[in-house]
Write an enzyme that holds these catalytic residues in place. Structure first.
Site, PDB file in Angstrom:
ATOM      1  N   HIS A  64     -13.798 -34.493 -33.649  1.00  0.00           N
ATOM      2  CA  HIS A  64     -13.800 -34.345 -32.312  1.00  0.00           C
ATOM      3  C   HIS A  64     -14.940 -33.880 -31.744  1.00  0.00           C
ATOM      4  O   HIS A  64     -15.796 -33.334 -32.065  1.00  0.00           O
ATOM      5  CB  HIS A  64     -12.563 -33.195 -32.164  1.00  0.00           C
ATOM      6  CG  HIS A  64     -11.076 -33.858 -32.047  1.00  0.00           C
ATOM      7  ND1 HIS A  64     -10.037 -32.908 -32.015  1.00  0.00           N
ATOM      8  CD2 HIS A  64     -10.473 -35.002 -31.992  1.00  0.00           C
ATOM      9  CE1 HIS A  64      -8.904 -33.795 -31.992  1.00  0.00           C
ATOM     10  NE2 HIS A  64      -9.359 -34.693 -32.197  1.00  0.00           N
ATOM     11  N   ASP A  66     -16.105 -32.297 -29.489  1.00  0.00           N
ATOM     12  CA  ASP A  66     -16.690 -30.907 -29.088  1.00  0.00           C
ATOM     13  C   ASP A  66     -17.301 -30.104 -30.443  1.00  0.00           C
ATOM     14  O   ASP A  66     -17.730 -29.239 -30.472  1.00  0.00           O
ATOM     15  CB  ASP A  66     -15.714 -30.048 -28.344  1.00  0.00           C
ATOM     16  CG  ASP A  66     -14.445 -29.741 -29.145  1.00  0.00           C
ATOM     17  OD1 ASP A  66     -13.890 -30.693 -29.628  1.00  0.00           O
ATOM     18  OD2 ASP A  66     -13.902 -28.665 -28.936  1.00  0.00           O
ATOM     19  N   ASP A 210     -10.246 -26.529 -35.776  1.00  0.00           N
ATOM     20  CA  ASP A 210      -9.425 -26.386 -35.092  1.00  0.00           C
ATOM     21  C   ASP A 210      -8.123 -26.540 -35.996  1.00  0.00           C
ATOM     22  O   ASP A 210      -7.681 -27.255 -36.727  1.00  0.00           O
ATOM     23  CB  ASP A 210      -9.329 -27.532 -33.951  1.00  0.00           C
ATOM     24  CG  ASP A 210     -10.427 -27.332 -33.189  1.00  0.00           C
ATOM     25  OD1 ASP A 210     -11.353 -26.805 -33.251  1.00  0.00           O
ATOM     26  OD2 ASP A 210     -10.321 -27.987 -32.037  1.00  0.00           O
TER      27      ASP A 210
END
EC number: 3.1.26.11
Length: 314
Positions: A64, A66, A210
């Protein structure tokens, strides 16, 4: 071992928090290892007291943006500075293609070897001092948690006792400190283990983001010195956390409690909990501490020295 937080926001940066990046400084070997590299990480490095020239390894949890948009800029800057002899980067299988495409379309040519490694659950890397393991977490894309495990080290050498035995300073000191048995020029045999204090238990750093609450994170974090775990949402927003496969403050605390870690540090906070809102990060901290009291909140540029473990019996 020192942890330096370079980005503690989730998804998007805020005025006080950049997106995900954590550095692990290994002072004795003069190296910096980076975990994730969100956009702007090289600027965060420049604002810290870390030296980019010491960057040796980068570990990416997942693809991802970020967590990855800062990679190519940082790698290019390292090359322009002419500092590294090589950088090893570890992460999911698409990472290699991503970096190759960034280099191709930006016409970026690195002046040093970049070694890209696709990781699988298990042992990622090992040398005489450290082991790196990873496990798959539960997120919308393939995401890994990492564990840095320092190996147990010999106890401190009793230099006064060594000198009393008439052993001259030199290479023998190193062998004795390593616990080896040495034979002196006069024929005496000396056991290094008899001259050293209790062995020092290796420290461990675990990074989980995450992910929603999962057993894999608990297994990875078993007995860790420090667990850095995402806490994107407050407990009241658990439904949203399950939908987006992120963790709440209470999920992170439950992982820490089940794994028996020494210290929990929360990171990867949603901007929705900024000061002045109905629910703030202080609320998330209170929720986590109700389950796992030894919890703190990460801030950008906060450093945390991982303390020496309790000495093991000789």
């Amino acid at each position: 071992m020192q942890i330096i937080f370079l980005g503690t926001s989730s998804g998007v940066p805020t005025r006080s928090r950049n997106v995900s990046a954590i550095a692990l400084r290994l002072t004795q070997r003069g190296e910096v290892w980076l975990f994730d590299c969100g956009e702007g990480t090289q600027h965060q490095l420049l604002r810290s007291d870390l030296r980019i020239s010491q960057l040796r390894r980068i570990f990416v949890t997942h693809m991802h943006g970020d967590h990855t948009f800062g990679l190519m800029g940082l790698l290019a800057s390292c090359g322009l500075a002419g500092n590294p002899t090589a950088i090893d980067i570890y992460g999911p299988k698409p990472l290699r293609d991503y970096l190759q495409a960034c280099g191709q379309y930006s016409q970026t040519h690195l002046s040093y070897p970049l070694n890209t490694h696709s990781v699988k659950p298990g042992l990622v890397w090992e040398d005489e001092d450290y082991q790196i393991h990873c496990r798959i977490l539960e997120h919308r894309v393939t995401a890994f948690g990492y564990r840095v495990q320092e190996k147990d080290r010999p106890g401190r050498l009793d230099v006064a006792q060594v000198k009393a035995l008439g052993i001259p300073p030199g290479p023998l000191y190193g062998e004795l400190k390593a616990g080896k048995t040495v034979t002196l020029a006069d024929g005496r045999t000396i056991r290094g283990r008899d001259l050293c204090g209790p062995s020092r238990v290796g420290r461990s750093f675990v990074y989980c983001t995450d992910t929603v609450f999962c057993e894999s994170a608990i297994a990875l974090a078993q007995g860790a010195s420090v667990l850095v775990h995402e806490a994107t949402f407050a407990h009241q927003d658990a439904d949203m956390a399950f939908q987006r496969l992120h963790s709440t403050s209470t999920m992170a605390a439950q992982v820490a409690l089940a794994a028996g870690v020494d210290q929990l540090i929360l990171t990867h906070f949603s901007p929705r909990y900024a000061p002045g809102n109905a629910v703030t990060l202080d609320n998330l901290l209170g929720e986590a501490r109700s389950i796992f009291p030894n919890t703190i909140l990460a801030q950008d540029f906060m450093s945390y020295d991982i303390p020496e473990a309790i000495a093991a019996s000789a």
